[in-house]
Write a protein that holds these residues in place. Structure first.
Motif, PDB file in Angstrom:
ATOM      1  N   ASP A  16       0.858  -1.178   0.000  1.00  0.00           N
ATOM      2  CA  ASP A  16       0.000   0.000   0.000  1.00  0.00           C
ATOM      3  C   ASP A  16       0.897   1.232   0.000  1.00  0.00           C
ATOM      4  OD1 ASP A  16      -1.421   2.288   1.502  1.00  0.00           O
ATOM      5  OD2 ASP A  16      -3.069   0.937   0.972  1.00  0.00           O
ATOM      6  N   PRO A  17       0.711   2.164  -0.939  1.00  0.00           N
ATOM      7  CA  PRO A  17       1.601   3.330  -1.020  1.00  0.00           C
ATOM      8  C   PRO A  17       1.681   4.122   0.275  1.00  0.00           C
ATOM      9  CG  PRO A  17       0.244   3.179  -2.984  1.00  0.00           C
ATOM     10  CD  PRO A  17      -0.281   2.149  -2.035  1.00  0.00           C
ATOM     11  N   ALA A  18       0.548   4.268   0.972  1.00  0.00           N
ATOM     12  CA  ALA A  18       0.565   5.025   2.218  1.00  0.00           C
ATOM     13  C   ALA A  18       1.443   4.340   3.250  1.00  0.00           C
ATOM     14  CB  ALA A  18      -0.857   5.196   2.745  1.00  0.00           C
ATOM     15  N   PHE A  19       1.293   3.026   3.381  1.00  0.00           N
ATOM     16  CA  PHE A  19       2.097   2.297   4.350  1.00  0.00           C
ATOM     17  C   PHE A  19       3.567   2.256   3.917  1.00  0.00           C
ATOM     18  CE2 PHE A  19      -2.016  -0.087   5.347  1.00  0.00           C
ATOM     19  CZ  PHE A  19      -2.312   0.757   6.405  1.00  0.00           C
ATOM     20  N   GLU A  20       3.794   2.202   2.621  1.00  0.00           N
ATOM     21  CA  GLU A  20       5.179   2.258   2.134  1.00  0.00           C
ATOM     22  C   GLU A  20       5.840   3.565   2.567  1.00  0.00           C
ATOM     23  OE1 GLU A  20       6.744  -0.270  -0.697  1.00  0.00           O
ATOM     24  OE2 GLU A  20       5.808  -1.051   1.100  1.00  0.00           O
ATOM     25  N   ARG A  21       5.058   4.667   2.534  1.00  0.00           N
ATOM     26  CA  ARG A  21       5.605   5.966   2.931  1.00  0.00           C
ATOM     27  C   ARG A  21       5.998   5.967   4.405  1.00  0.00           C
ATOM     28  NH1 ARG A  21       1.724   8.867   1.311  1.00  0.00           N
ATOM     29  NH2 ARG A  21       0.627   9.235   3.282  1.00  0.00           N
ATOM     30  N   PHE A  22       5.161   5.332   5.234  1.00  0.00           N
ATOM     31  CA  PHE A  22       5.495   5.268   6.654  1.00  0.00           C
ATOM     32  C   PHE A  22       6.770   4.453   6.882  1.00  0.00           C
ATOM     33  CE2 PHE A  22       1.021   6.487   7.289  1.00  0.00           C
ATOM     34  CZ  PHE A  22       1.196   7.506   8.209  1.00  0.00           C
ATOM     35  N   ALA A  23       6.913   3.382   6.146  1.00  0.00           N
ATOM     36  CA  ALA A  23       8.140   2.584   6.272  1.00  0.00           C
ATOM     37  C   ALA A  23       9.364   3.402   5.886  1.00  0.00           C
ATOM     38  CB  ALA A  23       8.029   1.329   5.420  1.00  0.00           C
ATOM     39  N   ARG A  24       9.231   4.182   4.815  1.00  0.00           N
ATOM     40  CA  ARG A  24      10.363   5.021   4.405  1.00  0.00           C
ATOM     41  C   ARG A  24      10.687   6.069   5.457  1.00  0.00           C
ATOM     42  NH1 ARG A  24       7.763   4.760  -0.656  1.00  0.00           N
ATOM     43  NH2 ARG A  24       6.902   6.848  -0.380  1.00  0.00           N
ATOM     44  N   LEU A  25       9.635   6.667   6.070  1.00  0.00           N
ATOM     45  CA  LEU A  25       9.858   7.663   7.120  1.00  0.00           C
ATOM     46  C   LEU A  25      10.616   7.048   8.297  1.00  0.00           C
ATOM     47  CD1 LEU A  25       6.448   9.556   7.093  1.00  0.00           C
ATOM     48  CD2 LEU A  25       8.672  10.523   6.536  1.00  0.00           C
ATOM     49  N   VAL A  26      10.227   5.839   8.695  1.00  0.00           N
ATOM     50  CA  VAL A  26      10.928   5.184   9.802  1.00  0.00           C
ATOM     51  C   VAL A  26      12.397   4.937   9.440  1.00  0.00           C
ATOM     52  CG1 VAL A  26      11.081   3.049  11.142  1.00  0.00           C
ATOM     53  CG2 VAL A  26       8.861   4.103  10.752  1.00  0.00           C
ATOM     54  N   ARG A  27      12.610   4.453   8.242  1.00  0.00           N
ATOM     55  CA  ARG A  27      13.994   4.153   7.837  1.00  0.00           C
ATOM     56  C   ARG A  27      14.846   5.413   7.838  1.00  0.00           C
ATOM     57  NH1 ARG A  27      15.875   1.354   2.096  1.00  0.00           N
ATOM     58  NH2 ARG A  27      17.903   0.601   2.821  1.00  0.00           N
ATOM     59  N   ARG A  28      14.278   6.515   7.328  1.00  0.00           N
ATOM     60  CA  ARG A  28      15.047   7.750   7.239  1.00  0.00           C
ATOM     61  C   ARG A  28      15.255   8.382   8.611  1.00  0.00           C
ATOM     62  NH1 ARG A  28      12.253  10.230   3.578  1.00  0.00           N
ATOM     63  NH2 ARG A  28      10.971  11.528   4.952  1.00  0.00           N
ATOM     64  N   GLN A  29      14.184   8.432   9.428  1.00  0.00           N
ATOM     65  CA  GLN A  29      14.279   9.109  10.711  1.00  0.00           C
ATOM     66  C   GLN A  29      15.158   8.342  11.704  1.00  0.00           C
ATOM     67  OE1 GLN A  29      13.068  12.059  11.596  1.00  0.00           O
ATOM     68  NE2 GLN A  29      12.005  12.516   9.688  1.00  0.00           N
ATOM     69  N   LEU A  30      15.105   7.017  11.672  1.00  0.00           N
ATOM     70  CA  LEU A  30      15.858   6.219  12.641  1.00  0.00           C
ATOM     71  C   LEU A  30      17.156   5.656  12.060  1.00  0.00           C
ATOM     72  CD1 LEU A  30      13.094   6.451  14.067  1.00  0.00           C
ATOM     73  CD2 LEU A  30      13.430   4.143  14.932  1.00  0.00           C
ATOM     74  N   ASP A  31      17.387   5.882  10.754  1.00  0.00           N
ATOM     75  CA  ASP A  31      18.609   5.406  10.094  1.00  0.00           C
ATOM     76  C   ASP A  31      18.807   3.909  10.322  1.00  0.00           C
ATOM     77  OD1 ASP A  31      20.910   5.469   8.594  1.00  0.00           O
ATOM     78  OD2 ASP A  31      22.199   6.097  10.264  1.00  0.00           O
ATOM     79  N   VAL A  32      17.836   3.113   9.872  1.00  0.00           N
ATOM     80  CA  VAL A  32      17.896   1.657   9.995  1.00  0.00           C
ATOM     81  C   VAL A  32      17.838   1.048   8.598  1.00  0.00           C
ATOM     82  CG1 VAL A  32      16.908   1.525  12.291  1.00  0.00           C
ATOM     83  CG2 VAL A  32      15.385   1.551  10.311  1.00  0.00           C
ATOM     84  N   PRO A  33      18.356  -0.165   8.435  1.00  0.00           N
ATOM     85  CA  PRO A  33      18.312  -0.791   7.112  1.00  0.00           C
ATOM     86  C   PRO A  33      16.942  -1.327   6.719  1.00  0.00           C
ATOM     87  CG  PRO A  33      19.413  -2.236   8.673  1.00  0.00           C
ATOM     88  CD  PRO A  33      19.194  -0.937   9.385  1.00  0.00           C
ATOM     89  N   VAL A  34      16.099  -1.687   7.702  1.00  0.00           N
ATOM     90  CA  VAL A  34      14.789  -2.284   7.415  1.00  0.00           C
ATOM     91  C   VAL A  34      13.730  -1.611   8.266  1.00  0.00           C
ATOM     92  CG1 VAL A  34      13.413  -4.402   7.381  1.00  0.00           C
ATOM     93  CG2 VAL A  34      15.861  -4.495   6.893  1.00  0.00           C
ATOM     94  N   ALA A  35      12.599  -1.239   7.658  1.00  0.00           N
ATOM     95  CA  ALA A  35      11.439  -0.712   8.378  1.00  0.00           C
ATOM     96  C   ALA A  35      10.189  -1.369   7.799  1.00  0.00           C
ATOM     97  CB  ALA A  35      11.358   0.806   8.252  1.00  0.00           C
ATOM     98  N   LEU A  36       9.260  -1.749   8.675  1.00  0.00           N
ATOM     99  CA  LEU A  36       8.095  -2.522   8.242  1.00  0.00           C
ATOM    100  C   LEU A  36       6.825  -2.008   8.878  1.00  0.00           C
ATOM    101  CD1 LEU A  36       9.562  -6.117   8.780  1.00  0.00           C
ATOM    102  CD2 LEU A  36       9.512  -4.843   6.649  1.00  0.00           C
ATOM    103  N   VAL A  37       5.744  -2.019   8.096  1.00  0.00           N
ATOM    104  CA  VAL A  37       4.375  -1.936   8.621  1.00  0.00           C
ATOM    105  C   VAL A  37       3.852  -3.369   8.579  1.00  0.00           C
ATOM    106  CG1 VAL A  37       2.054  -1.032   8.308  1.00  0.00           C
ATOM    107  CG2 VAL A  37       4.050   0.410   7.796  1.00  0.00           C
ATOM    108  N   THR A  38       3.613  -3.961   9.757  1.00  0.00           N
ATOM    109  CA  THR A  38       3.291  -5.375   9.870  1.00  0.00           C
ATOM    110  C   THR A  38       1.891  -5.567  10.433  1.00  0.00           C
ATOM    111  OG1 THR A  38       5.608  -5.817  10.321  1.00  0.00           O
ATOM    112  CG2 THR A  38       4.050  -7.578  10.800  1.00  0.00           C
TER     113      THR A  38
END
Length: 863
Positions: A16-38
């Motif tokens: 889902d594009p909206a959930f994909e955006r949240f995953a990207r925000l988590v990855r960028r803000q926390l500087d992690v290699p993997v972020a997931l909406v589960t």
């Protein structure tokens, strides 16, 4: 409320594009290699939003609960924070650790419209990590916004299912949702909403506070905010806003706000354009967050980077340079404004296809730092030590100009190489006593180490200092195989064509280096008489020539001529220093070889003067051989002898005086004379000769000790008729004789244990042994140098000689003796060797030619 695990049919299974955006925000803000909406059910978990998930999970977007950390978040309805999953009992056996590389985990619950926990928004790291309070606060805020997105989707689905209306979500709802999500994503932030049609800017109180404004002074125009932005940052902020508006994309900026007291506050702004097409329906909405606390350490870090004595350069994922420090500007020779924004391969094409490119790409591909040294060509023409380090999705370079260090290292390596070359010259030349062989080795060592080609010229042993006569070309070599014949031809032709002022003549006369540093071809041609030598010199076309004498004890023993072509050019000072040392060492070795030849010639002459040719009795062929030792002083101890007694019996003697020097040779002469004089008379046999020799040596007080075998070949009329002869011998501590039978069998005539050597005890008993020999038998007597060396004991040597004689059985006696010496002795024997061999030819037929002309003493019967 505590979550349950809903059935899997309730879970969305596609991205889902909206959930994909949240995953990207988590990855960028926390500087992690993997972020997931589960989202989790009783059977599996799905990922409608995922960034950095490895294959095949990125494609399938689902895993069984055996791979789920999020199920614990749903069951507990509380965040789950793990520093290292491998040591956490709750999940230590979870398959996500090896399969999804989950090590550190932080997950926050997601709730649906009913408040039920149905999943989590989570951040994953591939290595242990301690999650900060700020990390968890940002993740919690984003999870709230993500829950709102989930609830909105559920509401839209219910509206659609009820058929109440086809278009329920308005543009304003879209704006509110985006603004809310972005606001919550940053936590404690201000929000803004700019109408792209009117330019009106709506902000909340938190943004006014962050921007140093209040409601009374804010007019609702973007210019009010721009007026508070630091003058150095305002152009960048405006350009980023305009870019987002023009492209309908996202907006991101970091800038300073100038406060009333003159101090600055750092803000970060994030926004995106939402709404339909055309400015009438579009808004730029976003959030602003105070990052002063984070920026201050970054400023300190930036100051540290700028003050580093190491160049620092960062590149993004597209290899575009994003930052350089002062040292990088200095090292790379370009100003910062020409570097930042450029592609590394375009700005520095010399990196393409080199170790630089390989190192950068290796760091990017592996995610591991990589350090290397490499040389960059013009215009930099410098050596760099580079550490390529993966950073923020791109690659950062830490580099230092090490040209000076490499130069020192290369100079040291060249010095070590020169020492190694000189060591090899000494080792190779000392390994041979042949002057021509030494010259050949020298020519191949100096080319191409210090010259493109060379000629070694040697003088005769009696060469006078400075003389031209007696010189000869001994060796030549060229690095180009196609030019070696030309070089050899010139080496032979030049000696007869040299003018009096030729550099070779000057080098011989003065004993000094002669150097033509440039344009050597024309100058050397003028020193040659017209003819082939001039033409060959033109073909060789040297640019530089160096001619060095090879110094001996009493003047040069030869000349080393070195030459470089145009590509290599002039000799460096280091080359000339090496050449001088090489010539000095070579001259000394060659002079030693000359002295050895002179001493060896004298020693051999003295030795051979003590050895006489054998007699030639009827039908008995006698062959003798003597080989001096490889060292000049190693002469003297070994002797052979063969003569006839008045009765017609043939006496054979082989002996070895203890010692290896000229004194031993003199002692050998005495011992040989004593044995010869006593054995030349008819007497009872070899043992009696040995006893008499001991008595005479005692009487003369000779002090000689020696090993010896005295053998006598006898024959009765009956033995003659039967085709036989008899050999009697006595052995005083000497290696045993060997007999080769006509059928090829080889026997060692040990005769029991040898008696004591001569000169030790005058009354030592002496024994005899005898053997009957058929015609065509061969008897070989030899000294220990044939069967014993420093690398082989006498037992092995005897066995080897016995096998060899079996192989050589049937050969002509001269050929057999030569083969024995060739195969048994090393190239440079450490001991002298003497041998005497006889062959019994059949006596029932004419005397064979190889037995000689039948020269016998006048008092000995002829047959």
């Amino acid at each position: 409320m505590t979550g349950s695990l809903p059935p899997s049919t309730a879970l969305p299974s596609r991205p889902d594009p909206a959930f994909e955006r949240f995953a990207r925000l988590v990855r960028r803000q926390l500087d992690v290699p993997v972020a997931l909406v589960t989202l989790v059910s009783g059977e599996q978990q799905v990922f409608p939003g995922a960034v950095g998930l490895p294959e095949p999970w990125q494609s399938t977007r689902c895993t069984p609960l055996s791979h789920s950390f999020c199920q614990h978040v749903v069951r507990s309805a509380a965040p789950l924070v793990i520093t290292d999953a491998r040591t956490e009992p709750l999940v230590a056996d979870n398959l996500a650790i090896p399969d999804l590389h989950v090590i550190a985990y932080a997950g926050v619950p997601l709730t649906d419209a009913d408040g039920t926990v149905v999943g989590s928004l989570c951040a994953i790291d591939h290595r242990p990590r301690t999650w900060s309070d700020e990390d968890l606060a940002v993740l919690t805020d984003l999870a709230g916004a993500c829950s709102s997105e989930l609830q909105l989707g559920q509401a839209q689905q219910r509206v659609s299912e009820a058929g109440a209306r086809a278009e329920q979500v308005s543009v304003q709802q879209d704006v509110d949702r985006a603004r809310s999500a972005l606001a919550l994503a940053a936590g404690q932030v201000g929000t803004f909403d700019m109408d792209l049609a009117t330019g009106a800017l709506t902000v909340d109180d938190r943004l006014l506070e962050l921007s140093g404004m209040d409601r009374a002074t804010f007019t609702g125009r973007p210019e009010d905010v721009y007026a508070r932005v630091h003058p150095d940052d305002v152009a960048d902020v405006v350009a980023r806003v305009e870019h987002a508006v023009d492209t309908g994309g996202t907006y991101a900026a970091e800038y300073r706000i100038v406060l009333g007291d003159g101090s600055c506050r750092w803000l970060t702004a994030r926004g995106e354009v939402v709404g339909g097409t055309g400015n009438a329906a579009r808004r730029l909405v976003g959030v602003v967050h105070d990052i002063t606390a984070q920026r201050s350490p970054l400023q300190l870090a930036a100051q540290a980077l700028e003050s580093m004595a190491v160049g620092y350069l960062t590149m993004d994922v597209d290899w575009r340079i994003t930052y350089v420090n002062d040292e990088a500007e200095h090292a790379l020779g370009l100003p910062r404004d020409q570097l930042v924004g450029g592609i590394i391969w375009e700005l520095f094409p010399g990196t393409v296809g080199t170790e630089f490119e390989a190192g950068y790409r290796r760091a990017a591909d592996t995610g591991e730092p990589y350090t290397f040294d490499a040389h960059y060509p013009e215009p930099l023409n410098a050596w760099y030590e580079v550490r390529a380090n993966p950073e923020h999705g791109g690659v950062a370079l830490y580099f230092t100009d090490i040209t000076t260090r490499v130069g020192v290292q290369q100079q040291s390596e060249r010095a070590a190489a020169r020492e190694q070359l000189l060591g090899r010259i000494t080792e190779e030349l000392v390994g041979t006593l042949d002057a021509d062989e030494a010259a050949q080795r020298l020519s191949r060592l100096v080319v191409p180490a210090i010259a493109d080609w060379c000629i070694v010229t040697l003088g005769d042993d009696d060469l006078a200092a400075g003389a031209r006569r007696g010189l000869r070309s001994a060796a030549s070599w060229h690095r180009d195989a196609a030019m070696r014949e030309t070089t050899a031809a010139y080496a032979q032709a030049r000696l007869g064509s040299l003018e009096d002022d030729a550099v070779l003549v000057r080098a011989m006369r003065t004993g000094q280096l002669q150097l033509i540093d440039a344009h050597a071809t024309a100058q050397v041609e003028e020193m040659l008489a017209e003819g082939p030598a001039q033409e060959l010199m033109g073909a060789l076309a040297p640019e530089a020539v160096a001619v060095l004498p090879l110094p001996g004890r009493h003047g040069p023993v030869g000349i080393l001529s070195l030459a470089n072509g145009a590509a290599r050019g002039s000799f460096t000072p280091e080359d000339l220093v090496t050449a001088r040392h090489a010539a000095a060492r070579s001259g000394l070795v060659l002079d030693n070889a000359r002295l050895f030849r002179q001493q060896r010639g004298l020693a051999e002459g003295f030795q051979r003067s003590l050895l006489t040719p054998p007699p030639e009795p009827d039908h008995v062929q006698i062959v003798v051989r003597y080989v001096p030792a490889g060292q000049a002083a190693e002469v003297g101890g070994d002797w052979y002898d063969a003569f006839l007694q008045p009765s017609g019996a043939t006496v054979l003697v082989i002996g070895d005086v203890v010692g290896h020097d000229v004194q031993a040779a003199a002692a050998m002469g005495q011992a040989r004379t004593i044995v010869r004089a006593l054995a030349a008379r008819d007497h009872d046999g070899p043992a009696a000769v040995m006893t008499e020799v001991e008595q005479v040596m005692q009487t003369l007080q000779s002090g000689i000790m020696a090993t010896a075998v005295v053998a006598r070949l006898e024959q009765t009329d009956e033995e003659h008729a039967a085709g036989l002869a008899r050999l009697r011998w006595s052995n005083a501590g000497h290696p045993p004789p060997m007999v080769v039978s006509p059928d090829g069998e080889v026997r060692v005539l040990d005769g029991g244990r040898p008696d004591l050597l001569l000169g030790v005890r005058p009354d030592a008993p002496r024994r005899e042994a005898q053997v009957t020999l058929p015609w065509r038998s061969v008897v070989l007597l030899y000294t220990d140098g044939l069967v014993e060396t420093r690398h082989e004991d006498i037992d092995h040597g005897l066995a080897r000689l016995q096998r060899l004689l079996g192989e050589l059985a049937g050969r002509d006696l001269d050929e057999l003796c030569d083969e024995v010496l060739a195969r048994m002795l090393p190239t440079n024997p450490g001991d002298d060797v003497a041998l005497v061999a006889i062959q019994l030819h059949p006596q029932d037929r004419p005397r064979p030619p190889q037995a000689g002309p039948n020269r016998v003493p006048p008092n000995v019967p002829a047959d």
